[in-house]
Design a protein around this motif. Structure first.
Motif, PDB file in Angstrom:
ATOM      1  N   TRP A  61      27.932  54.394  14.123  1.00 38.36           N
ATOM      2  CA  TRP A  61      27.468  54.740  15.461  1.00 38.36           C
ATOM      3  C   TRP A  61      26.708  53.557  16.050  1.00 38.36           C
ATOM      4  CZ3 TRP A  61      26.791  58.166  11.364  1.00 38.36           C
ATOM      5  CH2 TRP A  61      27.378  59.434  11.484  1.00 38.36           C
ATOM      6  N   GLN A  94      27.884  64.675  15.264  1.00 45.89           N
ATOM      7  CA  GLN A  94      28.408  63.646  16.164  1.00 45.89           C
ATOM      8  C   GLN A  94      29.388  62.707  15.448  1.00 45.89           C
ATOM      9  OE1 GLN A  94      25.469  61.945  19.038  1.00 45.89           O
ATOM     10  NE2 GLN A  94      23.948  63.128  17.876  1.00 45.89           N
ATOM     11  N   ARG A  97      31.789  60.855  17.693  1.00 39.37           N
ATOM     12  CA  ARG A  97      31.239  59.961  18.701  1.00 39.37           C
ATOM     13  C   ARG A  97      31.052  58.556  18.134  1.00 39.37           C
ATOM     14  NH1 ARG A  97      28.954  61.942  23.315  1.00 39.37           N
ATOM     15  NH2 ARG A  97      27.754  60.006  23.433  1.00 39.37           N
ATOM     16  N   ARG A  98      31.059  57.581  19.024  1.00 37.38           N
ATOM     17  CA  ARG A  98      30.734  56.201  18.635  1.00 37.38           C
ATOM     18  C   ARG A  98      29.298  55.850  19.017  1.00 37.38           C
ATOM     19  NH1 ARG A  98      29.589  52.179  16.558  1.00 37.38           N
ATOM     20  NH2 ARG A  98      30.651  50.185  16.507  1.00 37.38           N
ATOM     21  N   LEU A 100      25.535  57.194  19.430  1.00 40.07           N
ATOM     22  CA  LEU A 100      24.752  58.300  18.889  1.00 40.07           C
ATOM     23  C   LEU A 100      23.727  58.783  19.905  1.00 40.07           C
ATOM     24  CD1 LEU A 100      24.339  59.917  16.232  1.00 40.07           C
ATOM     25  CD2 LEU A 100      22.474  58.334  15.720  1.00 40.07           C
TER      26      LEU A 100
END
Length: 308
Positions: A61, A94, A97-98, A100
């Motif tokens: 992340w 998450q 997701r990239r 955070l």
């Protein structure tokens, strides 16, 4: 088998590559026994890393500022020590997701622009102790040590100012704290009262025996021994509670930075920062995470922080 200056035998071994992460400045590695995954930071890349040894899957992340340290929280979140603030993040929610998403818990040294959060560790009582690093080119010792708790927020610890605070860890009952300033080749210890955030009886635990070695991240194992990653020396050293050197784990990278015990495995991060092309050609795995079979009897669970 090597020998310590006293003539006593010292066990030596070599760590092997576990994750070819090639971090600029890998640090702060943790083992989550609930999820059986590793977390660590690449400070200079402002990234949080997660690796599942069973599946081999790795996720990263991006964060809005350098991530100096991290801790497991009792509720499953992570406490994240960003450059100038402590945050909390539900990282496991998450994984798709990239970038955070986090929640700020407390600003850190907002009145001092020339420091950033560095090493930190849960204190065995639900709190978190960390230090701030001097960002001055001459590394003047302006960094401080702090405790964070949900009940009291930030409280400064009355420890000497430091250039690069490091090696923070605690004995089994959390009343002895180990720490250092990495520019000085020694590890200190003191009495620590978590409830009042007070320290006393500061003294030297051990001096490093190798020229050029700098003490970096440390942990305490089930037997009360301290494992210390020694930057510049390419090794992690295990010291018995009385300060005697017991084991040396050598690494294929000259800059090991932090370590953690996970089951019977010692994992450790390393760094590439400051290595020129010739050095990187000699140690192409620098910045990776390495592993060594340390023995199951030495393992202790990673402590967790109580968050609001």
């Amino acid at each position: 088998m090597a020998a310590w200056p006293s003539g006593e035998p010292v066990t030596a071994a070599l760590a092997t590559l576990a994750v070819d992460s090639r971090c600029a400045l890998g640090e702060g590695i943790l083992w989550c026994e609930r999820r059986r995954v590793l977390y660590w930071t690449d400070i200079l890349a402002a990234e949080l890393w997660r690796h599942d040894p069973a599946s081999g899957h790795t996720h990263t992340w991006s964060l809005p500022a350098p991530l100096g340290c991290l801790a497991l929280a009792e509720d499953g979140r992570l406490l994240l020590g960003l450059a100038k603030a402590l945050h909390a993040g539900d990282v496991e929610a998450q994984l798709d997701r990239r970038d955070l998403l986090t929640t700020k818990l407390a600003d850190v040294e907002a009145d001092e622009p020339s420091t950033r959060v560095n090493d930190g560790r849960a204190d065995r009582h639900g709190g978190f102790v960390f230090g701030t690093k001097s960002e001055h080119a001459d590394l003047r010792p302006i960094g401080r040590f702090h405790q964070y708790t949900a009940a009291h927020g930030l409280r400064e610890l009355a420890l000497p100012r430091a250039a690069i605070p490091n090696s923070i860890c605690f004995d089994a009952d959390g009343t002895t704290m180990y720490f250092c300033d990495s520019v000085v080749p020694r590890i200190l210890r003191c009495r620590y009262d978590a409830a009042t955030a007070t320290v006393s009886d500061i003294g030297v635990f051990v001096g490093l025996d190798t020229p050029g070695a700098e003490p970096d991240g440390s942990i305490i194992d089930h037997e009360g021994a301290l494992w210390n990653a020694q930057w510049g020396a390419g090794r992690v050293v295990r010291y018995l509670p009385d300060g005697r050197l017991d084991r040396i784990v050598r690494t294929p990278a000259s800059q090991p930075s932090c370590c953690v015990l996970a089951g019977d495995t010692l994992y450790l991060t390393s760094a590439r920062v400051g290595l020129d092309d010739a050095a990187l050609a000699e140690q192409p795995l620098a910045g990776g995470v390495f592993a060594h079979d340390a023995g199951r009897a030495l393992t202790r669970a990673t402590d967790r922080v109580r968050l609001p």
